[in-house]
Design a protein around this motif. Structure first.
Motif, mmCIF file in Angstrom:
data_model
loop_
_atom_site.group_PDB
_atom_site.id
_atom_site.type_symbol
_atom_site.label_atom_id
_atom_site.label_comp_id
_atom_site.label_asym_id
_atom_site.label_seq_id
_atom_site.Cartn_x
_atom_site.Cartn_y
_atom_site.Cartn_z
ATOM 1 N N MET A 242 84.069 -39.324 -3.333
ATOM 2 C CA MET A 242 85.027 -38.421 -3.969
ATOM 3 C C MET A 242 84.406 -37.594 -5.084
ATOM 4 S SD MET A 242 88.540 -40.632 -4.033
ATOM 5 C CE MET A 242 89.318 -41.172 -2.507
ATOM 6 N N LEU A 243 83.081 -37.566 -5.130
ATOM 7 C CA LEU A 243 82.393 -36.779 -6.145
ATOM 8 C C LEU A 243 82.290 -35.327 -5.660
ATOM 9 C CD1 LEU A 243 80.812 -36.720 -8.835
ATOM 10 C CD2 LEU A 243 78.736 -37.144 -7.480
ATOM 11 N N ALA A 244 82.904 -34.416 -6.396
ATOM 12 C CA ALA A 244 82.846 -32.996 -6.047
ATOM 13 C C ALA A 244 81.580 -32.397 -6.651
ATOM 14 C CB ALA A 244 84.083 -32.276 -6.565
ATOM 15 N N ARG A 245 80.658 -31.973 -5.812
ATOM 16 C CA ARG A 245 79.411 -31.369 -6.287
ATOM 17 C C ARG A 245 78.816 -30.547 -5.155
ATOM 18 N NH1 ARG A 245 74.544 -33.711 -4.565
ATOM 19 N NH2 ARG A 245 74.817 -35.584 -3.300
ATOM 20 N N ARG A 246 77.902 -29.682 -5.528
ATOM 21 C CA ARG A 246 77.184 -28.914 -4.522
ATOM 22 C C ARG A 246 76.122 -29.803 -3.881
ATOM 23 N NH1 ARG A 246 73.761 -23.277 -5.518
ATOM 24 N NH2 ARG A 246 73.060 -23.032 -3.352
ATOM 25 N N LEU A 247 75.969 -29.682 -2.562
ATOM 26 C CA LEU A 247 74.942 -30.424 -1.845
ATOM 27 C C LEU A 247 73.724 -29.537 -1.624
ATOM 28 C CD1 LEU A 247 77.157 -32.223 0.839
ATOM 29 C CD2 LEU A 247 76.432 -33.070 -1.398
ATOM 30 N N TYR A 248 72.537 -30.175 -1.579
ATOM 31 C CA TYR A 248 71.286 -29.428 -1.480
ATOM 32 C C TYR A 248 70.444 -29.949 -0.318
ATOM 33 C CZ TYR A 248 72.650 -28.009 -6.168
ATOM 34 O OH TYR A 248 73.349 -27.519 -7.250
ATOM 35 N N PRO A 249 69.638 -29.078 0.303
ATOM 36 C CA PRO A 249 68.790 -29.505 1.429
ATOM 37 C C PRO A 249 67.739 -30.525 0.999
ATOM 38 C CG PRO A 249 69.016 -27.108 1.377
ATOM 39 C CD PRO A 249 69.576 -27.620 0.081
ATOM 40 N N VAL A 250 67.411 -31.417 1.922
ATOM 41 C CA VAL A 250 66.324 -32.377 1.725
ATOM 42 C C VAL A 250 65.301 -32.172 2.828
ATOM 43 C CG1 VAL A 250 67.820 -34.081 0.616
ATOM 44 C CG2 VAL A 250 67.493 -34.157 3.089
ATOM 45 N N THR A 251 64.092 -32.647 2.589
ATOM 46 C CA THR A 251 63.024 -32.448 3.569
ATOM 47 C C THR A 251 62.377 -33.755 4.014
ATOM 48 O OG1 THR A 251 61.427 -32.102 1.775
ATOM 49 C CG2 THR A 251 62.465 -30.143 2.724
ATOM 50 N N ARG A 252 62.450 -34.802 3.202
ATOM 51 C CA ARG A 252 61.825 -36.075 3.564
ATOM 52 C C ARG A 252 62.807 -36.887 4.398
ATOM 53 N NH1 ARG A 252 59.239 -37.884 -2.277
ATOM 54 N NH2 ARG A 252 57.627 -36.273 -2.404
ATOM 55 N N VAL A 253 62.468 -37.108 5.656
ATOM 56 C CA VAL A 253 63.398 -37.772 6.565
ATOM 57 C C VAL A 253 62.659 -38.784 7.429
ATOM 58 C CG1 VAL A 253 65.012 -35.830 6.637
ATOM 59 C CG2 VAL A 253 63.114 -35.933 8.279
ATOM 60 N N SER A 254 63.441 -39.643 8.075
ATOM 61 C CA SER A 254 62.884 -40.563 9.061
ATOM 62 C C SER A 254 63.708 -40.460 10.335
ATOM 63 C CB SER A 254 62.893 -42.003 8.544
ATOM 64 O OG SER A 254 64.191 -42.547 8.578
ATOM 65 N N LEU A 255 63.074 -40.740 11.457
ATOM 66 C CA LEU A 255 63.735 -40.743 12.752
ATOM 67 C C LEU A 255 63.364 -42.040 13.459
ATOM 68 C CD1 LEU A 255 65.320 -39.534 15.097
ATOM 69 C CD2 LEU A 255 63.239 -38.303 15.773
ATOM 70 N N ALA A 256 64.368 -42.909 13.656
ATOM 71 C CA ALA A 256 64.154 -44.166 14.358
ATOM 72 C C ALA A 256 64.814 -44.082 15.733
ATOM 73 C CB ALA A 256 64.732 -45.328 13.558
ATOM 74 N N LEU A 257 64.237 -44.772 16.710
ATOM 75 C CA LEU A 257 64.803 -44.753 18.061
ATOM 76 C C LEU A 257 64.245 -45.919 18.868
ATOM 77 C CD1 LEU A 257 62.372 -43.537 20.135
ATOM 78 C CD2 LEU A 257 62.887 -41.491 18.811
ATOM 79 N N ASP A 258 64.924 -46.222 19.964
ATOM 80 C CA ASP A 258 64.433 -47.172 20.960
ATOM 81 C C ASP A 258 64.066 -46.390 22.209
ATOM 82 O OD1 ASP A 258 64.925 -49.343 19.291
ATOM 83 O OD2 ASP A 258 66.962 -49.598 20.026
#
Length: 382
Positions: A242-258
Motif C-alpha cells: 500500500m506504499l504509493a511511490r514511483r517505481l523504477y527500472p532494475v537491471t540485475r535479475v535472475s532466471l531460474a527454470l527446469d
C-alpha cells in the motif's frame, strides 16, 4: 516480550529493542527473547525483529498472503509503521497478477528470531553482513554496505534517484532476491515465441532443438500497477503493498527454470549460456539485462526440450530516495589503524534491504563502530 527466567530489571540493563527503521519516521521494537544458556552460545543474544526495514531478508511483524486469483504466496510488512498500517485502503493489488486482495485481518505473524553476538573491541565485524546498530534511541538491524576506507558515492540516473556506489562501482546486491514473475502460476504467460518453434501446454514450454538456433522465447514484463501495460522490470516491493511511490527500472535479475531434454543441447539466455546432457536439470542464470530471452540448439539432428517453472527475480538495488541529501556524497569512511588505537572512530555505511522505506545511513550518515552493538550470526541470515 521478556526472556524466560530473566528479571525485568536485568533485561533493561542489557537490551530492550531491535528495530527496523521505516520511511515514516517511526521505530519498531523487538524484545530480547533468550539469553545465556538458552542461546546457541553463551555469548549470543536471541532477539526478535519487528520493524520492516530488512524485508524480505528479515521479517518483522508480517502477514502471509495467498492470492486466490493466481495462487502466488508472499509476505507483507505489518510492523507498526508499515504502509499496511498507515493506509486505510480496504484492498490492494497482488504484485503478481494485479488481482484485488482484501487487507488482512487478525493478528500478524511475529517477526523472525535472530542470533546476535555482542561486539567487543576484538570482534572482526568485516566478516558479518548484518549488524545491530544502536542509534536515535533504539536498536536497528542493518546491512553493512560501506566499511572503513571505502568511499560511498552516487551514480546519477536520468529521471531516477541515484544508485549507491562503493569506490565508484555500483554497490553489490545481497543474495536475497525479489520475485518478479512465476510462469507456472499464469494461465496467460508473459513469455512468447514463434508458434512453430515454441508451444505452451499445461504451463510448460515445448520445442525441438536443432543445430540451428531456435527462434527466441521472449519475456515481456507488464506492470500490474499501470493497467498491465508493457514496461521494464520495475523495483516493485511486494512487502509494501500500500506504499504509493514511483517505481523504477532494475537491471540485475535472475532466471531460474527446469529443463528436460533427450539429447545434448545448449541453452542460451540473455544472462548466459549452459550446456546440458540428456535428462532433467534445474538451472539459474544471474546477470544484468534489460531484456530476457531463451534460445536452444542441439549438436545432434534434433532434441526434444521441455522448459517449465520459469521464474524471474530481481536483485535488491540500493538507491537514494527523494528525501535524501545528495550533496553529502561522496563520503569517505574514516579509517582507524587497528593497533592499540581506539576503534570508536571507525565508520560504517549501513542500509536496509527494504530500500524504499528503510531509514539508515542515507539519512543518518555513517555510523561509528561503537554504535554497532552486535553482529547477526543466524539463524535467519541469508
Amino acid at each position: 516480550m521478556f526472556p524466560m527466567n530473566f528479571s525485568r530489571r536485568r533485561l533493561s540493563i542489557i537490551a530492550l529493542a531491535l528495530a527496523g527503521g521505516t520511511g515514516m519516521g517511526g521505530w519498531g521494537l523487538a524484545g530480547l527473547w533468550r539469553w545465556g544458556q538458552e542461546s546457541r552460545r553463551k555469548s549470543t543474544l536471541r532477539m526478535r525483529v519487528t520493524g520492516g526495514s530488512m524485508a524480505p531478508t528479515l521479517w518483522g511483524q508480517h502477514f502471509s498472503i495467498d492470492c486466490p486469483h493466481c495462487d502466488a504466496h508472499f509476505e507483507i510488512d505489518a510492523s507498526g509503521t508499515s504502509s499496511l498500517v498507515q493506509s486505510h485502503r480496504p484492498t490492494f493489488p497482488c504484485w503478481h497478477c494485479g488481482g484485488e486482495l482484501s487487507r488482512p485481518t487478525g493478528d500478524a505473524r511475529p517477526g523472525q528470531v535472530i542470533d546476535v553476538m555482542p561486539v567487543t573491541t576484538t570482534t572482526d565485524i568485516e566478516h558479518y553482513p548484518l549488524v545491530v546498530v544502536q542509534t536515535h534511541g533504539a536498536m536497528h538491524v542493518k546491512r553493512i554496505l560501506g566499511r572503513p576506507g571505502d568511499t560511498v558515492s552516487i551514480l546519477p540516473q536520468t529521471n531516477m534517484p541515484p544508485r549507491l556506489c562503493i569506490h565508484h562501482a555500483l554497490a553489490p546486491s545481497p543474495a536475497t532476491m525479489i520475485a518478479v514473475d512465476i510462469d507456472a502460476l499464469r494461465d496467460r504467460s508473459r513469455w512468447s515465441g514463434d508458434t512453430i518453434d515454441w508451444k505452451r501446454v499445461n504451463r510448460k514450454w515445448y520445442t525441438v532443438a536443432t543445430p540451428a538456433p531456435s527462434a527466441p522465447l521472449i519475456y515481456t514484463h507488464r506492470s500490474v500497477h499501470d493497467f498491465d501495460q508493457i514496461s521494464a522490470i520495475l523495483d516493485d516491493c511486494p512487502a509494501n503493498p500500500m506504499l504509493a511511490r514511483r517505481l523504477y527500472p532494475v537491471t540485475r535479475v535472475s532466471l531460474a527454470l527446469d529443463l528436460t531434454c533427450d539429447h545434448p543441447i545448449e541453452l542460451r539466455s540473455s544472462l548466459g549460456a549452459t550446456k546440458f546432457q540428456p535428462g532433467r536439470h534445474a538451472t539459474e542464470f544471474r546477470g544484468t539485462a534489460t531484456e530476457l530471452s531463451l534460445v536452444v540448439l542441439s549438436s545432434d539432428a534434433t532434441a526434444n526440450v521441455t522448459i517449465e517453472n520459469l521464474c524471474i527475480r530481481r536483485s535488491i538495488e540500493y538507491r537514494l530516495v527523494p528525501r535524501d541529501d545528495q550533496s553529502r556524497y561522496p563520503i569517505t569512511l574514516h579509517h582507524t589503524a587497528l593497533r592499540d588505537m581506539p576503534l570508536a572512530a571507525n565508520e560504517y555505511f549501513v542500509v536496509g534491504d527494504n530500500v524504499p522505506i528503510s531509514v539508515d545511513s542515507r539519512l543518518w550518515g555513517p555510523i561509528r563502530r561503537d554504535q554497532i552493538v552486535g553482529v547477526v550470526t543466524g539463524p535467519a541470515v541469508r
